[in-house]
Design a protein around this motif. Structure first.
Motif, PDB file in Angstrom:
ATOM      1  N   LEU A   8      -4.722   5.956  -8.684  1.00  0.00           N
ATOM      2  CA  LEU A   8      -5.053   5.659  -7.277  1.00  0.00           C
ATOM      3  C   LEU A   8      -5.127   4.314  -7.145  1.00  0.00           C
ATOM      4  CD1 LEU A   8      -7.232   8.698  -6.036  1.00  0.00           C
ATOM      5  CD2 LEU A   8      -4.952   7.866  -5.073  1.00  0.00           C
ATOM      6  N   TYR A   9      -6.066   3.410  -8.019  1.00  0.00           N
ATOM      7  CA  TYR A   9      -6.472   2.168  -8.178  1.00  0.00           C
ATOM      8  C   TYR A   9      -4.956   1.258  -8.226  1.00  0.00           C
ATOM      9  CZ  TYR A   9      -9.607  -1.538  -8.455  1.00  0.00           C
ATOM     10  OH  TYR A   9     -10.370  -2.755  -7.990  1.00  0.00           O
ATOM     11  N   ALA A  10      -4.119   1.870  -9.192  1.00  0.00           N
ATOM     12  CA  ALA A  10      -3.117   1.116  -9.189  1.00  0.00           C
ATOM     13  C   ALA A  10      -2.179   1.249  -8.077  1.00  0.00           C
ATOM     14  CB  ALA A  10      -2.195   1.723 -10.444  1.00  0.00           C
ATOM     15  N   LEU A  11      -1.907   2.253  -7.460  1.00  0.00           N
ATOM     16  CA  LEU A  11      -1.169   2.667  -6.206  1.00  0.00           C
ATOM     17  C   LEU A  11      -1.969   1.576  -5.249  1.00  0.00           C
ATOM     18  CD1 LEU A  11       0.716   4.255  -4.638  1.00  0.00           C
ATOM     19  CD2 LEU A  11      -0.742   5.961  -4.173  1.00  0.00           C
ATOM     20  N   GLN A  12      -3.253   1.724  -5.079  1.00  0.00           N
ATOM     21  CA  GLN A  12      -3.579   0.795  -4.134  1.00  0.00           C
ATOM     22  C   GLN A  12      -3.127  -0.487  -4.257  1.00  0.00           C
ATOM     23  OE1 GLN A  12      -7.650   0.990  -1.820  1.00  0.00           O
ATOM     24  NE2 GLN A  12      -8.106  -0.259  -3.199  1.00  0.00           N
ATOM     25  N   HIS A  13      -3.047  -1.097  -5.377  1.00  0.00           N
ATOM     26  CA  HIS A  13      -2.769  -2.434  -5.753  1.00  0.00           C
ATOM     27  C   HIS A  13      -1.395  -2.719  -5.376  1.00  0.00           C
ATOM     28  CE1 HIS A  13      -2.813  -6.076  -7.911  1.00  0.00           C
ATOM     29  NE2 HIS A  13      -1.750  -5.900  -8.325  1.00  0.00           N
ATOM     30  N   VAL A  14      -0.415  -1.837  -5.441  1.00  0.00           N
ATOM     31  CA  VAL A  14       0.794  -1.968  -5.136  1.00  0.00           C
ATOM     32  C   VAL A  14       0.959  -1.852  -3.569  1.00  0.00           C
ATOM     33  CG1 VAL A  14       3.161  -0.749  -5.075  1.00  0.00           C
ATOM     34  CG2 VAL A  14       1.796  -0.762  -7.139  1.00  0.00           C
ATOM     35  N   ASP A  15       0.057  -1.313  -2.830  1.00  0.00           N
ATOM     36  CA  ASP A  15       0.179  -0.984  -1.566  1.00  0.00           C
ATOM     37  C   ASP A  15      -0.307  -2.108  -0.882  1.00  0.00           C
ATOM     38  OD1 ASP A  15       1.352   1.731  -1.272  1.00  0.00           O
ATOM     39  OD2 ASP A  15      -0.560   2.799  -1.175  1.00  0.00           O
ATOM     40  N   THR A  16      -1.318  -2.619  -1.451  1.00  0.00           N
ATOM     41  CA  THR A  16      -2.017  -4.108  -1.039  1.00  0.00           C
ATOM     42  C   THR A  16      -0.778  -5.042  -0.884  1.00  0.00           C
ATOM     43  OG1 THR A  16      -4.012  -3.382  -1.829  1.00  0.00           O
ATOM     44  CG2 THR A  16      -3.658  -5.621  -1.324  1.00  0.00           C
ATOM     45  N   GLU A  17       0.050  -5.319  -1.890  1.00  0.00           N
ATOM     46  CA  GLU A  17       1.079  -6.093  -1.979  1.00  0.00           C
ATOM     47  C   GLU A  17       2.058  -5.815  -0.739  1.00  0.00           C
ATOM     48  OE1 GLU A  17       2.638  -8.030  -5.515  1.00  0.00           O
ATOM     49  OE2 GLU A  17       1.446  -6.653  -6.530  1.00  0.00           O
ATOM     50  N   LEU A  18       2.358  -4.658  -0.977  1.00  0.00           N
ATOM     51  CA  LEU A  18       3.617  -4.136   0.043  1.00  0.00           C
ATOM     52  C   LEU A  18       3.070  -4.467   1.538  1.00  0.00           C
ATOM     53  CD1 LEU A  18       4.862  -0.606  -0.982  1.00  0.00           C
ATOM     54  CD2 LEU A  18       6.133  -2.770  -0.320  1.00  0.00           C
ATOM     55  N   GLU A  24       3.646 -10.199   6.840  1.00  0.00           N
ATOM     56  CA  GLU A  24       4.246 -11.400   6.709  1.00  0.00           C
ATOM     57  C   GLU A  24       5.536 -11.323   7.708  1.00  0.00           C
ATOM     58  OE1 GLU A  24       5.078 -13.496   3.067  1.00  0.00           O
ATOM     59  OE2 GLU A  24       6.236 -14.799   4.189  1.00  0.00           O
ATOM     60  N   LEU A  25       6.282 -10.198   7.407  1.00  0.00           N
ATOM     61  CA  LEU A  25       7.440 -10.117   7.969  1.00  0.00           C
ATOM     62  C   LEU A  25       7.282  -9.875   9.381  1.00  0.00           C
ATOM     63  CD1 LEU A  25      10.161  -8.518   5.380  1.00  0.00           C
ATOM     64  CD2 LEU A  25       9.903 -10.791   6.264  1.00  0.00           C
ATOM     65  N   GLY A  26       6.531  -8.854   9.661  1.00  0.00           N
ATOM     66  CA  GLY A  26       6.012  -8.418  10.812  1.00  0.00           C
ATOM     67  C   GLY A  26       5.682  -9.541  11.839  1.00  0.00           C
ATOM     68  N   ALA A  27       4.884 -10.359  11.416  1.00  0.00           N
ATOM     69  CA  ALA A  27       4.395 -11.488  12.125  1.00  0.00           C
ATOM     70  C   ALA A  27       5.474 -12.405  12.540  1.00  0.00           C
ATOM     71  CB  ALA A  27       3.357 -12.295  11.302  1.00  0.00           C
ATOM     72  N   LEU A  28       6.551 -12.833  11.359  1.00  0.00           N
ATOM     73  CA  LEU A  28       7.572 -13.511  11.549  1.00  0.00           C
ATOM     74  C   LEU A  28       8.547 -12.890  12.791  1.00  0.00           C
ATOM     75  CD1 LEU A  28       8.660 -15.082   8.157  1.00  0.00           C
ATOM     76  CD2 LEU A  28       7.750 -16.196  10.092  1.00  0.00           C
ATOM     77  N   GLU A  29       8.843 -11.393  12.626  1.00  0.00           N
ATOM     78  CA  GLU A  29       9.790 -10.762  13.470  1.00  0.00           C
ATOM     79  C   GLU A  29       9.049 -10.947  14.901  1.00  0.00           C
ATOM     80  OE1 GLU A  29       9.785  -6.832  11.576  1.00  0.00           O
ATOM     81  OE2 GLU A  29      11.270  -7.662  10.153  1.00  0.00           O
ATOM     82  N   GLY A  30       7.759 -10.793  15.019  1.00  0.00           N
ATOM     83  CA  GLY A  30       7.006 -10.848  16.472  1.00  0.00           C
ATOM     84  C   GLY A  30       7.210 -12.362  16.918  1.00  0.00           C
ATOM     85  N   ALA A  31       7.106 -13.125  15.979  1.00  0.00           N
ATOM     86  CA  ALA A  31       7.223 -14.634  16.613  1.00  0.00           C
ATOM     87  C   ALA A  31       8.755 -14.859  17.013  1.00  0.00           C
ATOM     88  CB  ALA A  31       7.035 -15.701  15.629  1.00  0.00           C
ATOM     89  N   ALA A 154      13.098  -9.557  -0.229  1.00  0.00           N
ATOM     90  CA  ALA A 154      13.906  -8.367  -0.463  1.00  0.00           C
ATOM     91  C   ALA A 154      13.622  -7.718  -1.744  1.00  0.00           C
ATOM     92  CB  ALA A 154      15.372  -8.626  -0.282  1.00  0.00           C
ATOM     93  N   ALA A 155      13.852  -8.700  -2.743  1.00  0.00           N
ATOM     94  CA  ALA A 155      13.630  -8.361  -4.190  1.00  0.00           C
ATOM     95  C   ALA A 155      12.358  -7.385  -4.443  1.00  0.00           C
ATOM     96  CB  ALA A 155      13.901  -9.208  -5.263  1.00  0.00           C
ATOM     97  N   ASP A 156      11.275  -8.224  -3.945  1.00  0.00           N
ATOM     98  CA  ASP A 156       9.682  -7.938  -3.890  1.00  0.00           C
ATOM     99  C   ASP A 156       9.526  -6.512  -3.424  1.00  0.00           C
ATOM    100  OD1 ASP A 156       8.754 -10.017  -5.784  1.00  0.00           O
ATOM    101  OD2 ASP A 156       8.122 -11.190  -3.963  1.00  0.00           O
ATOM    102  N   LEU A 157      10.035  -6.586  -2.180  1.00  0.00           N
ATOM    103  CA  LEU A 157       9.874  -5.329  -1.327  1.00  0.00           C
ATOM    104  C   LEU A 157      10.467  -4.024  -2.276  1.00  0.00           C
ATOM    105  CD1 LEU A 157      10.515  -6.118   2.338  1.00  0.00           C
ATOM    106  CD2 LEU A 157       8.557  -4.895   1.303  1.00  0.00           C
ATOM    107  N   GLU A 158      11.840  -4.173  -2.795  1.00  0.00           N
ATOM    108  CA  GLU A 158      12.512  -3.314  -3.539  1.00  0.00           C
ATOM    109  C   GLU A 158      11.692  -2.672  -4.671  1.00  0.00           C
ATOM    110  OE1 GLU A 158      16.654  -2.655  -5.234  1.00  0.00           O
ATOM    111  OE2 GLU A 158      16.479  -4.371  -3.828  1.00  0.00           O
ATOM    112  N   ARG A 159      11.176  -3.601  -5.517  1.00  0.00           N
ATOM    113  CA  ARG A 159      10.501  -3.593  -6.552  1.00  0.00           C
ATOM    114  C   ARG A 159       9.204  -2.809  -6.178  1.00  0.00           C
ATOM    115  NH1 ARG A 159       6.112  -6.130  -8.413  1.00  0.00           N
ATOM    116  NH2 ARG A 159       6.541  -8.121  -7.044  1.00  0.00           N
ATOM    117  N   LEU A 160       8.471  -3.260  -5.333  1.00  0.00           N
ATOM    118  CA  LEU A 160       7.256  -2.696  -5.089  1.00  0.00           C
ATOM    119  C   LEU A 160       7.352  -1.272  -4.402  1.00  0.00           C
ATOM    120  CD1 LEU A 160       5.276  -5.540  -3.490  1.00  0.00           C
ATOM    121  CD2 LEU A 160       4.619  -4.451  -5.580  1.00  0.00           C
ATOM    122  N   THR A 161       8.522  -0.979  -3.508  1.00  0.00           N
ATOM    123  CA  THR A 161       8.934   0.350  -2.983  1.00  0.00           C
ATOM    124  C   THR A 161       8.937   1.319  -4.350  1.00  0.00           C
ATOM    125  OG1 THR A 161       9.583  -0.842  -1.231  1.00  0.00           O
ATOM    126  CG2 THR A 161      10.019   1.606  -1.489  1.00  0.00           C
ATOM    127  N   ALA A 162       9.828   0.735  -5.275  1.00  0.00           N
ATOM    128  CA  ALA A 162       9.994   1.679  -6.210  1.00  0.00           C
ATOM    129  C   ALA A 162       8.786   1.996  -7.006  1.00  0.00           C
ATOM    130  CB  ALA A 162      11.113   1.017  -7.291  1.00  0.00           C
TER     131      ALA A 162
END
Ligand code: ZN
Length: 253
Positions: A8-18, A24-31, A154-162
């Motif tokens: 769970l702790y490891a999952l939270q670490h990944v989720d925090t990065e995601l 960040e992307l959401g803020a840019l999309e909003g702007a 994109a690459a980070d998102l893909e890696r973290l999602t996996a």
């Protein structure tokens, strides 16, 4: 094999990065969306002003044409006056010339008014066009920035999602669902450490000693009695090798 709490702790670490990447992307999309809306509004205002200017231009051409026509008619009448000897006809022509002169004076007056108004509107249009052009440049810049960040992440998102899918698959369904709910509701802090003072790292309420013992045993997932977060213990105070957290869960970034 990692314990459920380590997982769970490891999952939270990944989720925090995601979550950080998505924020960040959401803020840019909003702007970008905000600038796009502003550009849309500026476009309609500018378009309306262009139409006003075009309408004045049309009126100006119309008045100028009529002025030209009156001039032609007057020229024609003066030539006829030189040939005519009949006093009655001459008198009629003179009256026509007189009426035409009055009409021309009125037309010249309205032409001046149109030209004055046109100057003002042209100035306003120039300000609007400059403003629109600046907003359009800003939109291009913001959209470019968004596209670049999307590409870079994109690459980070893909890696973290996996990674996320792998980590989540190791967990029991009920535990994972409860974790997901906590992560969502507790601002991304579902798993917290019991601090060395013996209180919950999430809500700072005291954790009963028997629960701490239970956490040290590392078999069950233990929840804070007051904030319901999942409790874990720092690696240094945990007993035995079984609770050693994986380096991926410890190292940020
Ligand atoms: Zn708590």
């Amino acid at each position: 094999m990692a314990s459920p709490i380590q997982q769970l702790y490891a999952l939270q670490h990944v989720d925090t990065e995601l979550r950080a990447l998505r924020l960040e992307l959401g803020a840019l999309e909003g702007a970008a969306a905000e600038v796009k809306t502003a550009v849309g509004a500026k476009r309609s205002v500018t378009q309306a002003k262009r139409q006003e200017v075009a309408e004045l231009e049309r009126q100006r051409r119309d008045v100028e044409t009529r002025l030209g026509e009156e001039e032609e008619k007057t020229k024609d009448r003066r030539m006829r006056m030189q040939r005519i000897r009949n006093e009655k006809e001459l008198g009629a022509l003179r009256r026509e010339v007189e009426i035409s002169r009055e009409l021309s004076a009125q037309l010249e007056e309205s032409l001046l008014r149109i030209l004055d108004g046109g100057d003002g509107k042209l100035g306003e249009l120039k300000v609007l066009e400059d403003d629109l052009a600046a907003a359009e440049r800003q939109l291009v810049a913001v959209e470019q920035q968004l596209a670049e960040r999307r590409q870079a992440l994109a690459a980070d998102l893909e890696r973290l999602t996996a990674e996320r899918a792998r980590a989540a698959a190791q967990l029991e369904e009920g535990v994972r669902q409860r974790y997901d709910l906590l992560f969502e509701r507790k601002g991304g802090l579902a798993v917290v450490e019991v601090r060395k003072e013996g209180d919950c790292g999430g809500c700072r309420m005291r954790v009963p000693p028997q629960l701490i013992t239970q956490i040290h045993r590392n078999a069950d997932v233990v929840f804070c009695p007051s904030c319901q977060r999942i409790l874990c213990v720092p690696a240094s105070t945990s007993s035995g090798g079984a609770t050693r957290r994986s380096s991926s869960a410890d190292t940020p970034g």
